[in-house]
Write an enzyme that holds these catalytic residues in place. Structure first.
Site, short mmCIF file in Angstrom:
data_model
loop_
_atom_site.label_atom_id
_atom_site.label_comp_id
_atom_site.label_asym_id
_atom_site.label_seq_id
_atom_site.Cartn_x
_atom_site.Cartn_y
_atom_site.Cartn_z
N ASP A 95 0.89 -1.37 0.16
CA ASP A 95 0.13 -0.01 0.07
C ASP A 95 0.75 1.17 0.14
O ASP A 95 1.98 1.24 0.27
CB ASP A 95 -0.92 0.16 1.16
CG ASP A 95 -0.40 -0.50 2.41
OD1 ASP A 95 0.88 -0.46 2.48
OD2 ASP A 95 -1.09 -1.00 3.33
N GLU A 99 -9.59 -1.97 5.05
CA GLU A 99 -10.23 -1.63 6.24
C GLU A 99 -11.69 -2.67 6.66
O GLU A 99 -12.23 -3.01 5.67
CB GLU A 99 -10.49 -0.08 6.34
CG GLU A 99 -9.22 0.73 6.19
CD GLU A 99 -8.56 0.95 7.48
OE1 GLU A 99 -8.68 0.17 8.27
OE2 GLU A 99 -8.25 2.27 7.84
C1 F6R Z 1 1.38 -1.41 6.12
C2 F6R Z 1 0.32 -2.20 6.22
C3 F6R Z 1 -0.59 -1.87 7.44
C4 F6R Z 1 0.19 -2.03 8.82
C5 F6R Z 1 -0.62 -2.16 9.91
C6 F6R Z 1 0.08 -2.18 10.92
O1 F6R Z 1 1.96 -1.31 4.74
O2 F6R Z 1 -0.22 -2.75 5.40
O3 F6R Z 1 -1.76 -2.94 7.34
O4 F6R Z 1 0.78 -3.54 8.64
O5 F6R Z 1 -1.35 -0.84 10.16
O6 F6R Z 1 0.98 -1.19 11.38
P1 F6R Z 1 2.13 -1.11 12.38
O7 F6R Z 1 2.96 -2.25 12.13
O8 F6R Z 1 2.73 0.26 12.30
O9 F6R Z 1 1.46 -1.47 14.04
#
Ligand code: F6R
Length: 242
Positions: free
Chosen positions: A67, A143
């Site tokens: 993303d 989401e």
């Molecule tokens: C980022 C992504 C998101 C993150 C998720 C967790 O490329 O795809 O789904 O993996 O928001 O984010 P962190 O690791 O910062 O808790």
């Protein structure tokens, strides 16, 4: 699902990096699906270390990132393009032309989504897809919703994601409201999925991912339908599992 619960974030990062490294050793021209966020930072650092020690070679590897925020240029410090270059690509030898990250500033968003999916299809298959998970169950930026998209698409980020990601920006107002994300279809078609989670704030979503109802309101719960999912967790993230 195969579940590994490690004592610390560092051990978890080493385990995740070893899984990705084994994939590349077994198949040097592997296609990797990659994630950003805080969770995989340690894994990228371990992979860079393995590359420096000549234990892995990325010369034939191809990558697809999940993303990107819409509206951020690739050199914006909070863009995922910038994150990937800083933490990984400029430190290893994945050929430039083999790196795919959704564009944050496409001329035409629909064309950009279509051509991202075309590139994934041309690569034939993602051998291993690395995922983090949002506290609301999002994977990539898919989401929670009453329906999910299979292909690359534009997403309106939820308030929870904006709040959660505001830690990387000056304030929540600076977090882009939209993103471009690989769809659930591309994720679920990956041969193997490696989902990482760290910290107590992920314990509940990990419980739902492993044994909750399968629902589009928790996109990560759909992973229960995938035949080869490996979870790499620290003990806090795994603390609600039986
Ligand atoms: C980022 C992504 C998101 C993150 C998720 C967790 O490329 O795809 O789904 O993996 O928001 O984010 P962190 O690791 O910062 O808790």
């Amino acid at each position: 699902m195969r579940i590994h619960i490690l004592d610390s974030y560092e051990e978890m990062s080493i385990k995740a990096a070893s899984i990705v490294a084994s994939q590349i050793i077994l198949k040097p021209d592997s296609v990797l699906g990659l994630a950003t966020g805080s969770t995989p930072l340690g894994m990228y650092a371990q992979l860079v270390e393995m590359f420096r020690n000549k234990r892995i070679d990325f010369r034939e590897v191809k990558t697809f990132n999940l993303d990107e925020y819409l509206g951020l240029a690739p050199d914006h410090p909070q863009s995922y393009n910038y994150y990937m270059n800083e933490n990984f690509f400029q430190k290893v030898n994945v050929p430039r032309e083999n790196i795919n990250i959704p564009p944050g500033n496409p001329e035409n968003i629909d064309t950009a989504c279509l051509s991202y999916d075309r590139a994934i299809k041309e690569a034939r298959e993602i051998d291993i897809q690395v995922l983090g998970v949002g506290t609301n169950g999002h994977i990539g930026f898919n989401e929670p919703d009453f329906k999910l998209k299979t292909e690359t698409h534009v997403v309106n980020l939820t308030r929870e994601t904006i709040e959660s990601n505001s830690r990387f920006f000056a304030s929540a107002d600076d977090v882009p409201r939209r993103a471009i994300s690989m769809g659930m279809g591309s994720i679920m078609r990956a041969n193997k999925i490696l989902l990482m989670a760290s910290g107590a704030n992920k314990a509940e979503v990990i419980r739902k991912t492993v044994s909750g109802e399968i629902t589009t309101e928790v996109p990560a719960s759909l992973l229960q339908l995938h035949p080869e999912v490996i979870l790499v967790l620290d003990k806090e993230a795994g603390s609600y599992l039986d």
